[in-house]
Design an enzyme around this catalytic site. Structure first.
Site, PDB file in Angstrom:
ATOM      1  CB  ILE A 159      18.870 -95.703  52.752  1.00 27.47           C
ATOM      2  CG1 ILE A 159      20.427 -95.349  52.400  1.00 27.47           C
ATOM      3  CG2 ILE A 159      18.647 -95.415  54.273  1.00 27.47           C
ATOM      4  CD1 ILE A 159      20.836 -94.202  52.330  1.00 27.47           C
ATOM      5  CG  PHE A 170      30.041 -96.725  49.240  1.00 28.48           C
ATOM      6  CD1 PHE A 170      30.234 -96.027  48.204  1.00 28.48           C
ATOM      7  CD2 PHE A 170      30.977 -97.431  49.623  1.00 28.48           C
ATOM      8  CE1 PHE A 170      31.916 -96.396  47.660  1.00 28.48           C
ATOM      9  CE2 PHE A 170      32.121 -97.886  49.040  1.00 28.48           C
ATOM     10  CZ  PHE A 170      32.530 -97.403  48.135  1.00 28.48           C
ATOM     11  CG  ASN A 198      21.437 -98.658  63.158  1.00 23.55           C
ATOM     12  OD1 ASN A 198      22.509 -98.469  63.356  1.00 23.55           O
ATOM     13  ND2 ASN A 198      20.804 -98.718  61.771  1.00 23.55           N
ATOM     14  CE1 TYR A 205      21.085 -91.801  58.130  1.00 24.50           C
ATOM     15  CE2 TYR A 205      19.584 -92.809  59.859  1.00 24.50           C
ATOM     16  CZ  TYR A 205      20.217 -92.925  58.673  1.00 24.50           C
ATOM     17  OH  TYR A 205      19.880 -94.111  57.782  1.00 24.50           O
TER      18      TYR A 205
END
Length: 234
Positions: A159, A170, A198, A205
């Site tokens: 992704i 987005f 990250n 998330y």
């Protein structure tokens, strides 16, 4: 004595315009659709940009030809039964309806209002099927299976949203599209992995409700190790 002149009519009260009714910001029209073989050049460039972002260009060997033959082979299976790519496109004008409808999916349209316009330095490189349509990101996923749930699910392999379009919702749209498709098809879950450095993605998330499975590790056989193990005389 002459009659006095009638008083002048009262001045009209100026109309009060609510600030809520005034147009504000900049509208970006977005569309998520199923990718086709003609989108492979864009998909290839997106994957390369993702490899640069993840500091993994030394592992990048995909070509447009290899992507075409594996993602969109002759007699490709229906979407969602094998490798599937959602493409995110953006435009300054509303998208027309396109003739791309499948039994389980129709393109997703959403208008995003931003405080400032987006400057896309690679607009020409990622020009899509219109004069002002650019490819902004993608998600690649395929079915997997949970024996514990006795249900299929989706595994997200990639992704990615291009840099100038990040932090504008987005990425959430792409994830939501996959999740919505899984729910529509009665699937049990959606899974993916994230690099441990990250932290922005991990926070994102977690905020959307995903569980970070700290106790699990990714195991991979590839390259020479795969060939060597395949040749073991069992």
């Amino acid at each position: 004595m002459a009659a006095a002149a009638p008083p002048p009519p009262p001045s009209p009260t100026p109309a009060v315009i609510s600030e809520d009714l005034l147009p504000t910001g900049y509208n970006v029209f977005s569309r998520i659709r199923l990718a086709t073989i003609v989108d492979v050049p864009h998909i290839h460039k997106l994957i390369h940009q993702m490899a640069v972002f993840e500091r993994l260009t030394h592992l990048f060997s995909a070509t447009e030809s290899s992507l075409s033959s594996t993602l969109f082979p002759e007699n490709s299976p229906p979407p969602f039964t094998s490798f599937t790519v959602f493409l995110l496109e953006v435009s300054q004008t509303p998208f027309p309806l396109i003739d791309q409808y499948y039994p389980n999916f129709s393109p997703i349209h959403k208008t995003v209002n931003l405080d400032l316009p987006i400057t896309d330095p690679q607009a020409e490189t990622f020009r899509s099927c219109g004069n002002d349509v650019e490819v902004a990101g993608f998600v690649l996923f395929f079915p997997n299976y949970s024996s514990f749930l006795a249900k299929p699910g989706f595994y997200i392999e990639d992704i990615f949203v291009r840099e100038c379009y990040r932090r504008k919702g987005f990425g959430k749209m792409l994830l939501s599209a996959v999740a919505a498709q899984a729910a529509k098809m009665g699937y049990g879950r959606v899974e993916w992995v994230v690099l441990d450095w990250n932290v922005n993605a991990i926070k994102f998330y977690e905020e959307m409700g995903a569980q970070i499975m700290q106790e699990w590790r990714v195991c991979r056989l590839t390259g020479d190790a795969l060939q060597a193990f395949a040749n073991i005389n069992i």
